[in-house]
Scaffold this motif. Structure first.
Motif, PDB file in Angstrom:
ATOM      1  N   ARG A 177       0.107  -6.649  -4.959  1.00 61.90           N
ATOM      2  CA  ARG A 177      -0.323  -5.612  -4.026  1.00 61.90           C
ATOM      3  C   ARG A 177      -1.351  -6.184  -3.052  1.00 61.90           C
ATOM      4  O   ARG A 177      -1.287  -5.948  -1.856  1.00 61.90           O
ATOM      5  CB  ARG A 177      -0.938  -4.462  -4.809  1.00 61.90           C
ATOM      6  CG  ARG A 177      -1.202  -3.253  -3.974  1.00 61.90           C
ATOM      7  CD  ARG A 177      -1.990  -2.286  -4.807  1.00 61.90           C
ATOM      8  NE  ARG A 177      -1.531  -2.359  -6.207  1.00 61.90           N
ATOM      9  CZ  ARG A 177      -0.994  -1.348  -6.847  1.00 61.90           C
ATOM     10  NH1 ARG A 177      -0.830  -0.201  -6.247  1.00 61.90           N
ATOM     11  NH2 ARG A 177      -0.634  -1.492  -8.093  1.00 61.90           N
ATOM     12  N   ASP A 178      -2.276  -6.940  -3.573  1.00 62.80           N
ATOM     13  CA  ASP A 178      -3.302  -7.500  -2.707  1.00 62.80           C
ATOM     14  C   ASP A 178      -2.712  -8.447  -1.681  1.00 62.80           C
ATOM     15  O   ASP A 178      -3.152  -8.490  -0.535  1.00 62.80           O
ATOM     16  CB  ASP A 178      -4.343  -8.257  -3.543  1.00 62.80           C
ATOM     17  CG  ASP A 178      -5.270  -7.304  -4.232  1.00 62.80           C
ATOM     18  OD1 ASP A 178      -5.094  -6.084  -4.021  1.00 62.80           O
ATOM     19  OD2 ASP A 178      -6.152  -7.761  -4.986  1.00 62.80           O
ATOM     20  N   GLU A 231      -3.793 -16.053  -8.508  1.00 65.99           N
ATOM     21  CA  GLU A 231      -3.787 -15.681  -7.102  1.00 65.99           C
ATOM     22  C   GLU A 231      -3.564 -16.912  -6.235  1.00 65.99           C
ATOM     23  O   GLU A 231      -2.764 -16.906  -5.305  1.00 65.99           O
ATOM     24  CB  GLU A 231      -5.122 -15.024  -6.753  1.00 65.99           C
ATOM     25  CG  GLU A 231      -5.125 -14.469  -5.337  1.00 65.99           C
ATOM     26  CD  GLU A 231      -6.471 -13.879  -4.979  1.00 65.99           C
ATOM     27  OE1 GLU A 231      -7.355 -13.879  -5.862  1.00 65.99           O
ATOM     28  OE2 GLU A 231      -6.628 -13.427  -3.843  1.00 65.99           O
ATOM     29  N   LYS A 266       0.837  -1.196   0.000  1.00 68.72           N
ATOM     30  CA  LYS A 266       0.000   0.000   0.000  1.00 68.72           C
ATOM     31  C   LYS A 266       0.869   1.241   0.000  1.00 68.72           C
ATOM     32  O   LYS A 266       0.840   2.060   0.922  1.00 68.72           O
ATOM     33  CB  LYS A 266      -0.907   0.027   1.230  1.00 68.72           C
ATOM     34  CG  LYS A 266      -2.097  -0.900   1.150  1.00 68.72           C
ATOM     35  CD  LYS A 266      -1.751  -2.303   1.541  1.00 68.72           C
ATOM     36  CE  LYS A 266      -2.904  -3.248   1.258  1.00 68.72           C
ATOM     37  NZ  LYS A 266      -2.504  -4.634   1.417  1.00 68.72           N
ATOM     38  N   LEU A 277      -7.354  -2.659  -8.575  1.00 76.44           N
ATOM     39  CA  LEU A 277      -8.051  -3.718  -7.845  1.00 76.44           C
ATOM     40  C   LEU A 277      -8.261  -4.900  -8.787  1.00 76.44           C
ATOM     41  O   LEU A 277      -8.235  -4.739 -10.002  1.00 76.44           O
ATOM     42  CB  LEU A 277      -9.419  -3.224  -7.375  1.00 76.44           C
ATOM     43  CG  LEU A 277      -9.375  -1.967  -6.518  1.00 76.44           C
ATOM     44  CD1 LEU A 277     -10.759  -1.412  -6.363  1.00 76.44           C
ATOM     45  CD2 LEU A 277      -8.755  -2.280  -5.180  1.00 76.44           C
ATOM     46  N   GLN A 278      -8.491  -6.004  -8.154  1.00 76.27           N
ATOM     47  CA  GLN A 278      -8.731  -7.191  -8.988  1.00 76.27           C
ATOM     48  C   GLN A 278      -9.936  -6.998  -9.892  1.00 76.27           C
ATOM     49  O   GLN A 278      -9.967  -7.449 -11.019  1.00 76.27           O
ATOM     50  CB  GLN A 278      -8.973  -8.399  -8.100  1.00 76.27           C
ATOM     51  CG  GLN A 278      -7.703  -9.033  -7.641  1.00 76.27           C
ATOM     52  CD  GLN A 278      -7.977 -10.384  -7.018  1.00 76.27           C
ATOM     53  OE1 GLN A 278      -8.748 -11.167  -7.524  1.00 76.27           O
ATOM     54  NE2 GLN A 278      -7.329 -10.637  -5.898  1.00 76.27           N
TER      55      GLN A 278
END
Lengths: 356, 677
Positions: free
Chosen positions: B150-151, B115, B10, B100-101
């Motif tokens: 990132r997620d 993922e 982040k 975002l995904q």
């Protein structure tokens, strides 16, 4: 155990079974000392090679029969390496330059040079030249034939050439004029029969004359084929019977079936099937020329008079294409398709005439 | 050392640590709190961004996308943060990169798959796992990795090829001035391969130095490789060795991203052949393209509007037609689509409509037509249209797939002449009357030869393999086969082949089209229905022929026969004789070649279906074999390919009706594979 063809191959000019006059002439030629370049030609299975080997034996004695297989590699000016197999004795070298494809010029020049440069040892007791035997000269490229012309003259002192081919039509005139041309015709049916009977006697077998005649006719007077057929007959059935089936090769049967398939139905689907069959023949290394020739022979049998001329002309046209083109299947298939079209039309017309 | 560290997590602008910001935000010299003591004083912005090998590149808060077409053009500007005033200085590809995904334009299941893999393998000590992402360029492979990283809160350490060697030299000379006594640094040079290995080693072993203000500890890291050192293309073995070593010692997951290309030289096949993939347990996930060019418009424009919604708000809304045209032109490549969108509005954004004015008539027309048409029905006419008016900006070559090219020739669509202009032939020639062709065969063959690198002769082989299915009349077939024979005859001479091959393919294609008299009139074009197309057998047959030929000659050389009599007399009869042969090889050969199975229709030839998406790879093997007898007529091209081998290489060797179906099929298979792992 070797094949009858090899086992009973005559090894000296005196033992040759037919064309004895020619054999005598060849012997005189050898004995008179000056030996020219030879161009031996004649149809396949007539005994050209046998005759040449006999001449060599006459020249050098039994030493020529000690053969060894050599793998030579020749480097072309373009740095391309060409591998070629040769068969050689101490006195001669046999090459099939057709193996070298388009680089045959380089191969021929290099090999002849190597042979010619080494003098014969003990030239007092031996001939002062060696022999280079080139088979299938008619398949040489024009380029190579011209190169050969020069090479022949240059190394005349130490080297003689024996050229062997089926037909001289593809050999350029300058080469023909530099050689003594010897034609070896096919043996007659009677001669083939006598050879077959002789071989069978040596094997301790009894060959009925009818069967011998049948074999001789079926083989097209090709002695090699006749002997192979005879041996196949022996495997199939012994004692021989006069009317026994003479075994054919698989590809001939297959080719005939293909021709029947063409005659029995004419449609694009059938063409696809025929194509598959042609491919099958090709994977079994049957050369396209042989295929087209075989097909024509079979197909002509099914045709009427005026159709025959047309089919033969077509075949000639596509055979020509085959020689010049690069991908055989196009031309083979075009021939088949064309035949199908003509034949279909012919049959339909015939049907109409019949109806009215 | 020349890696770029991405702050995966982040790393919003608020969290940017203090030493990063000056290097990008401020002017160069002012507060040079550079963490690298050795870094020399930067000369210019352009140099600087390169010469800082291990600088942390936080282009705004977006992960930088390399290869962006526009980006390459403008490294002169120091990258600015996007929330400063002028967003148009920055490529939109970066500015509006997915965060975002949900924003990813890649299919959801594919993302999930990646993922899942990352989750499993990100844990330490899981061993060096390797993931290979393939797909056409611009379909969002890299973006997926970045978003997921990132997620999952891991960093990405990325390899990029060192640009020039001069960099090293300046670096070295610099070090020399600092440390003149050092004998080791006199001249230091490593090969790219060496550098790559070292990079892998380091990236694998060491965590990033913990930085001030870095937030949570990031012990999770993945290694991303998009660039390959050139050496690997020449000697894929090097890469495999490196990978083997990595597989033994690796602790981090390693992700390769490889773009497919349409022309068949798939580098993924070269770099990662099947055996190696199996050996190292490389997981491959390939994202399909966003629909091929001809019916990409709808889906891609959705993607695009989503991706560019911000853009659309800021600027005047570009017309739907314009968008559609851009999408069609980009053939599913989002990156190029966005770039061209930016470019088109960039020039004069107030006059945007003017820029499109010339195109407008056409595009509006096509836009009007698109929804009216069912997707499957009239595809060919429509695609011909798309092919013809390539978009003005950023249009990619829409290369014609082989499958479609063949279809165009073989189905030979015609349209009736309108009323008066019918050129009538006299009655005795009326059999030759043909309606106008819709496609121009030369255009098709030209596309094949130029874009797909497929020679005209090879194309003719494909035609030859397939044409009888499309004919019903024997006379037509005979005529067509004659034309094919002519075509071969024209191109036979290798010395004139380069000139003649165009004529050859022209004769072949036009001949085929003309001969099909059942399809001569537009009205009489009966519905042929779908016919599967097949790959040509000839190359394979020819190869076998030659191999057998050579084998025979070397095996039976002691018989001293000419090849013809060897093959037609000796070998077949030997097969019939129970003659004990000298060696095993001879016996095997005789069994194989001497016997012909006399069954009516041999099953040896398997028809190999031609897939609808296949590039029809250049069969160099076969081609050069074929040219073997013609000396060095060709053989300058060196694209590796293997369409001769059974379709194993092509994931899509079956005809696929639509991309959507293909996608689903493929997914099912892949997911199964995953479970079995």
């Amino acid at each position: 155990m070797s094949l009858w063809v090899d086992k009973y191959r005559p090894t000296s000019l005196a033992k040759l079974d037919y064309h004895k006059d020619q054999a005598n002439q060849l012997r005189n030629l050898v004995q008179c000392g000056d030996f020219p370049h030879l161009l031996v030609y004649g149809p396949s299975g007539a005994g050209k090679k046998t005759r040449i080997m006999c001449v060599l034996r006459e020249l050098y004695g039994a030493g020529v029969e000690k053969l060894r297989i050599e793998h030579q590699s020749v480097t072309a000016p373009s740095k391309k390496k060409i591998e070629i197999n040769t068969i050689a004795s101490n006195y001669h070298l046999e090459v099939n330059p057709g193996d070298a494809g388009n680089s045959d010029r380089v191969v021929i020049q290099e090999l002849i040079k190597t042979v010619a440069q080494s003098q014969q040892i003990q030239s007092s007791t031996q001939r002062e030249f060696k022999v280079v035997l080139l088979t299938e000269v008619d398949r040489l490229t024009k380029d190579a034939q011209h190169a050969l012309r020069r090479t022949m003259e240059k190394y005349m002192a130490t080297c003689r050439l024996v050229l062997c081919c089926n037909s001289t039509s593809k050999v350029i005139a300058p080469i023909r004029s530099r050689c003594l041309a010897v034609r070896v015709p096919l043996p007659s049916v009677e001669e083939v029969c006598s050879v077959l009977t002789g071989v069978c006697r040596k094997e301790g077998l009894l060959l009925p004359p009818e069967l011998a005649k049948q074999i001789a006719e079926k083989s097209g007077r090709n002695l090699r084929r006749a002997l192979l057929m005879c041996e196949a007959c022996r495997v199939q059935q012994y004692p021989f019977s006069a009317d026994q089936d003479i075994p054919e090769t698989d590809w001939e049967v297959y080719l005939r079936e293909t021709a029947n398939a063409i005659v029995s139905q004419q449609s694009p689907q059938r063409l696809m099937e025929v194509r598959t069959r042609l491919y099958e023949l090709l994977t079994h290394c049957i050369p396209p020329e042989i295929i087209i020739k075989g097909l024509v022979t079979e197909l002509l049998g099914n045709c009427d008079g005026h159709l025959k001329a047309e089919v033969a002309q077509m075949a000639a046209y596509y055979e020509h294409r085959l020689q010049l083109g690069s991908k055989a299947i196009y031309h083979l298939e075009a021939f088949v398709a064309k035949f199908m079209a003509i034949y279909k039309k012919f049959m339909e017309d015939g049907l109409d005439n019949f109806m009215f | 050392i020349m890696s770029q560290l991405f702050l995966g997590g982040k790393a919003s602008s608020g969290k940017l640590n203090s030493w990063v910001e000056p290097s990008f935000g401020d002017l160069f010299g002012s507060s040079g709190l550079n963490s690298l003591p050795l870094a020399k004083a930067p000369l210019s912005g352009g140099n600087k961004s390169r010469a800082q090998p291990s600088g942390v590149d936080v282009g705004g808060k977006k992960p930088r996308k390399r290869k962006g077409a526009l980006q390459a053009a403008k490294p002169v500007f120091p990258p600015r943060r996007q929330d400063s005033q002028e967003p148009q200085d920055e490529p939109w590809v970066q500015v509006y990169a997915p965060q975002l995904q949900a924003e990813l334009a890649v299919h959801k299941k594919k993302v999930e798959e990646v993922e899942k893999w990352l989750r499993v393998h990100l844990d330490l000590n899981h061993g060096g796992a390797v993931l290979l992402l393939t797909g056409p360029s611009g379909c969002g492979k890299t973006a997926t990795v970045h978003v997921l990283a990132r997620d999952l809160g891991c960093q990405i350490q990325e390899w990029s090829n060192p640009v020039t060697t001069s960099e090293y030299r300046t670096d070295d000379s610099f070090r020399q001035t600092f440390d003149p006594d050092s004998r080791f640094n006199s001249f230091h040079w490593t090969s790219q391969t060496g550098a790559f290995q070292e990079f892998l080693l380091r990236a694998n072993k060491y965590d990033r130095l913990p930085m001030r203000g870095d937030g949570q500890a990031q012990d999770r890291k993945l290694i991303l490789v998009e660039d390959f050192p050139n050496q690997f293309y020449r000697q894929p073995g090097c890469l495999h060795d490196t990978l083997r070593r990595f597989a033994r010692t690796g602790r981090r997951p390693l992700v390769f991203v490889v773009s497919d290309s349409l022309s068949g030289d798939s580098s993924s096949r070269l770099l990662f052949p099947k055996e190696v993939q199996e050996e190292l347990g490389i997981r491959t996930i390939s994202s399909p393209s966003h629909g091929a060019s001809w019916y990409a418009t709808l889906s891609a424009s959705c993607e695009m509007t989503r991706c560019c919604r911000a853009v659309v708000v800021v600027f005047s809304d570009p017309e739907k037609a314009v968008l559609e045209q851009l999408c069609a032109g980009s053939s599913g490549d989002i990156r190029s689509a966005i770039n061209s969108l930016q470019f088109s509005s960039f020039a004069e954004h107030s006059l945007e409509k003017g820029a499109w004015a010339s195109k407008k008539g056409k595009s509006a027309a096509s836009a009007a037509r698109v929804p009216a048409r069912p997707k499957g029905g009239n595809r060919s006419t429509r695609s011909a249209e798309v092919l013809d008016d390539s978009p003005a900006i950023g249009g990619k070559d829409t290369s014609l797939f082989l499958f479609r090219a063949l279809g165009k020739i073989l189905y030979c669509k015609r349209e009736a002449y309108e009323g008066c202009e019918v050129p009538k032939l006299p009655s005795h020639l009326s059999v030759h009357q043909r309606d106008r062709m819709i496609v121009d065969p030369e255009v098709i063959t030209h596309k094949q030869t130029c874009r797909s690198h497929m020679s005209g002769e090879f194309f003719s082989l494909y035609l030859h393999q397939n044409y009888p299915d499309f004919f019903s009349d024997m006379d037509d077939v005979a005529r067509a086969s004659e034309y094919l024979s002519d075509a071969d005859f024209l191109t036979a001479e290798w010395s004139s082949r380069p000139t003649m091959s165009e004529y050859g393919s022209s004769v072949a294609t036009r001949g085929l089209i003309y001969s099909n008299s059942a399809r001569a009139q537009a009205t009489s074009q009966s519905h042929v229905g779908f016919k599967p197309l097949h790959k040509p057998h000839w190359l394979h047959i020819n190869k076998t022929y030659r191999e057998n030929y050579l084998a025979a000659q070397s095996l039976f050389i002691s018989f001293c026969l000419t090849p013809v009599s060897l093959m037609t007399e000796l070998v077949p009869y030997l097969a019939q004789l129970s003659n004990p042969m000298r060696n095993q090889a001879q016996i095997a050969f005789i069994q194989d070649v001497g016997h012909l199975s006399l069954r009516r229709f041999p099953g040896r030839l398997k028809l190999e279906a031609l897939g609808d998406k296949e590039p029809g790879g250049l069969d160099l093997d076969g081609e050069s074999d074929d040219a073997g007898t013609q000396t060095t007529g060709q053989g300058t091209r060196t694209l590796p390919s293997s369409s001769q081998e059974p379709g194993a290489d092509f994931p899509s060797s079956q005809p696929q009706p639509t991309t959507a179906d293909a996608l689903l099929d493929e997914e099912d298979i892949l997911i199964e594979e995953y479970d079995s792992d």
